[in-house]
Motif scaffolding. Structure first.
Motif, short mmCIF file in Angstrom:
data_model
loop_
_atom_site.label_atom_id
_atom_site.label_comp_id
_atom_site.label_asym_id
_atom_site.label_seq_id
_atom_site.Cartn_x
_atom_site.Cartn_y
_atom_site.Cartn_z
N GLU A 1 8.25 33.43 14.19
CA GLU A 1 7.10 33.22 15.08
C GLU A 1 6.37 34.52 15.38
N THR B 1 3.11 33.99 17.63
CA THR B 1 3.07 33.00 18.71
C THR B 1 2.62 33.60 20.04
N THR C 1 7.75 29.15 12.04
CA THR C 1 6.67 28.91 12.97
C THR C 1 6.63 27.45 13.40
N ASN D 1 3.52 26.49 14.11
CA ASN D 1 2.07 26.40 14.02
C ASN D 1 1.64 26.06 12.59
#
Lengths: 334, 303
Positions: free
Chosen positions: A183, A186, A215, A217
């Motif tokens: 991440e 983030t 992640t 995302n």
């Protein structure tokens, strides 16, 4: 086979918690392969076991975590069976890591430059002066302005974006074969995120390293990854190359994730959400772990655990009724 | 940095004035007339009148306070009623004994406390950990006079149990005084280190491939010892101001014993002097702690 830099086979990791005898299984039989030179995304929501997978392979689990079984083959050697001494020679040298929170991941009482040069001195065997010169070069390389002055700065004197650049510089210092980025963007705002991802891609092109991008995302995944593993509740539920995944995702969970991305849709439409929450690690459903939240779930899903199956062209999916087939459930409105 | 220190020093002035005012007031309202205390046997009217005048006892309270502060600034803390000697000189004579004991006890507590705390944290939940934490808790919780009596009883004949005329005399008081400090420091070091080891930057350090020893010595310890150093600075200032009980039990003629004798004799100037001396040392200790803090922790440093 020989083209993979890291192969994780059937990894099982458990955690103990206070006052309980049984251990919670956080990662349950995960298989992941990272081809040389490519970027592999590991996607899932918080607590699905994606970070634990990488920490297990690196031998960096917290005290209450334990690898129960499996292997992590890196250059022909099983990282999970290496003595700590040997593993330390690989960590920070051939496999590096970047973590989520650049503020807490840097030591607050040591100047950032020293933290970069530390790995150089340890693995590269450089003397203090050479390591310092090299560190300043690295800081410049990762886009830290006035690197010579920044060398003596403490983490709290840098912005979040700069701190993450320092982290990347630290990880890239010895030109590792594999970068595990947990991440990395983030905690950063979106414009900085784009800069950091661009930087990582540039560095990758130059050095030819592989990246494992952890992640939640999907935007980051679409931006940077070549292939993707989707994890849910400690298991891989889907694996495909990034185009196939976004075009023909097969697992209802993946479809839910993609559907819940904000898009340029006409006004007035509600954003899609996956109902419910991740099941408790100690009380997993007997059948498919996603069944309680799945719109397509049928009787079979509740009773029989689906296996990770090839549904064509190496696209793997753990589902009795993948999206796009004639499932037993409703069609949904993804 | 210099600016920061100057600011911190200036802040201590009103604190000190307030402390003097408080002590001066309290000892002023305590029953008992100084002149009666001083000359119990010959109470002639004119002698008393005369003395009251020379001692400015009939002046208003605030005037006497200001006079005291002014004298104190020039190092004059008045004259002991009982011993008829300058309080400053009495403290100056007693202080070397206290200093020796304080330094010895502080060193003892650091040399024992910090390594024991580190080992306990590294070997968490081992027999060593439980044993040393038990001993620490014992040191922190046992009353000093009790430990002192037990040690005197145990080591009589082997070590001197009272007085201050040889270095051996200091061994038992050092252990008595240092034990509880060592316990406190060991427990604090252990808990801080354990807490620091859970931080993300420790994981980063490990991910670089540093050995466990280097992770602790280079990355964890500096962070973990920041609060410990503060405690150490304050602790040494309180040790320096005289360990009242320990000095009395072991008959060491330090500042603590001086304060006890002042109380017993209703010797107000002497008591006032020792209390103010203590206050100054504690303020100085806090100041040193603050400055040390900002030297070690770059986040505190004032730009």
């Amino acid at each position: 086979m020989q083209d993979n830099i890291l192969e994780i086979h059937n990894l099982v990791t458990s955690f103990a918690s206070d006052g309980r005898k049984d251990r919670a299984i956080a990662v349950n039989g995960v298989d992941i392969a990272i081809p040389k030179g490519s970027t592999v995304g590991l996607v899932g929501e918080s607590g699905c076991g994606k970070s634990v997978t990488s920490l297990s392979a690196m031998g960096l689990l917290p005290d209450n975590g334990r690898v129960e079984s499996g292997e992590a083959i890196f250059c022909g050697r099983d990282l999970l069976k290496l003595p700590d001494r040997e593993l330390r020679k690989i960590r920070g040298n051939r496999i590096s890591m970047i973590f989520q929170e650049p503020m807490t991941s840097l030591n607050p009482v040591i100047p950032v430059g020293k933290q970069v040069s530390e790995a150089l001195r340890l693995h590269g065997g450089m003397d203090k002066e050479t390591a310092k010169r090299k560190s300043i070069e690295i800081l410049e390389r990762v886009g830290v302005p006035e690197a010579r002055r920044r060398y003596d700065n403490y983490p709290h004197q840098l912005s979040g974006g700069l701190r993450q650049r320092v982290m990347i510089g630290m990880a890239m210092a010895l030109k590792p074969d594999l970068l595990i980025a947990d991440e990395p963007t983030t905690a950063l705002d979106v414009s900085i995120e784009a800069q950091i991802l661009r930087l990582m891609r540039t560095l990758q092109r130059e050095s030819g390293m592989s990246i494992l991008m952890i992640t939640h995302n999907l935007g980051v995944v679409a931006e940077i990854c070549d292939e993707v593993y989707v994890m849910y509740a400690g298991e891989v539920v889907e694996h495909a190359d990034v185009y196939a995944l976004f075009r023909d995702c097969a697992h209802p969970y993946t479809r839910g994730l993609i559907a819940s991305l904000p898009r340029m849709t006409p006004k007035g439409q509600r954003l899609y959400t996956i109902r419910g929450t991740v099941p408790n690690l100690r009380a997993m459903p007997a059948g498919c772990r996603f069944a309680p939240r799945c719109e397509r779930a049928c009787k079979r899903c509740w009773e029989e655990k689906p296996l990770l199956q090839d549904i064509g062209n190496g696209h793997l999916c753990r589902c009795h009724a993948p999206v796009g087939t004639n499932g037993n459930g409703g069609e949904g409105n993804g | 940095m210099g600016k920061y220190i100057t600011k911190r020093v200036l802040v201590t002035i009103p604190v000190l004035l307030g402390i003097i005012l408080l002590i001066f007031y309290m000892l002023n309202v305590v029953p008992g007339d100084p002149v009666t205390v001083m000359m119990k046997e010959h109470l002639k009217e004119d002698v008393i009148e005369n003395l009251r005048r020379t001692m400015h006892l009939d002046d208003p309270f605030f005037l006497r306070y200001l006079r005291y502060v002014w004298d104190a600034l020039r190092g004059d803390l008045g004259v002991s009623w009982k011993l008829n000697r300058s309080v400053t000189a009495l403290i100056a004579t007693a202080f070397p004994y206290t200093l020796r004991l304080a330094v010895a006890a502080a060193l003892f507590s650091w040399i024992m406390g910090i390594p024991v705390g580190i080992l306990s944290a590294v070997k968490k939940n081992s027999l060593m950990d439980h044993l040393s934490m038990g001993l620490s808790l014992f040191g922190v919780s046992m009353p000093v006079f009790w430990v002192a009596l037990i040690l005197q009883n145990t080591f009589k004949g082997v070590l001197p149990v009272s007085g201050a005329n040889s270095w051996q005399c200091y061994i038992l008081p050092t252990v008595v005084l240092g034990w509880s400090s060592a316990g406190r420091i060991a427990r604090l070091t252990r808990s801080n280190l354990l807490e620091v080891m859970r931080n993300d930057y420790i994981r980063t350090a490990r991910s670089k491939g540093l050995s466990p020893l280097r992770v602790i010595s280079r990355h964890a310890l500096k962070n973990a010892l920041i609060p410990v150093i503060t405690v150490m600075a304050i602790q040494i200032s309180s040790l320096l101001s005289g360990a009242v009980i320990t000095e009395s039990v072991f008959a060491i003629p330090g500042v603590g014993s001086l304060a006890v004798s002042a109380i017993n004799n209703r010797d107000m100037p002497l008591l006032q002097g020792t209390v103010i001396f203590t206050a100054v040392l504690i303020i100085a200790g806090n100041l040193v702690a603050d400055v040390l803090y900002s030297v070690i922790d770059p986040r505190i440093r004032v730009e």
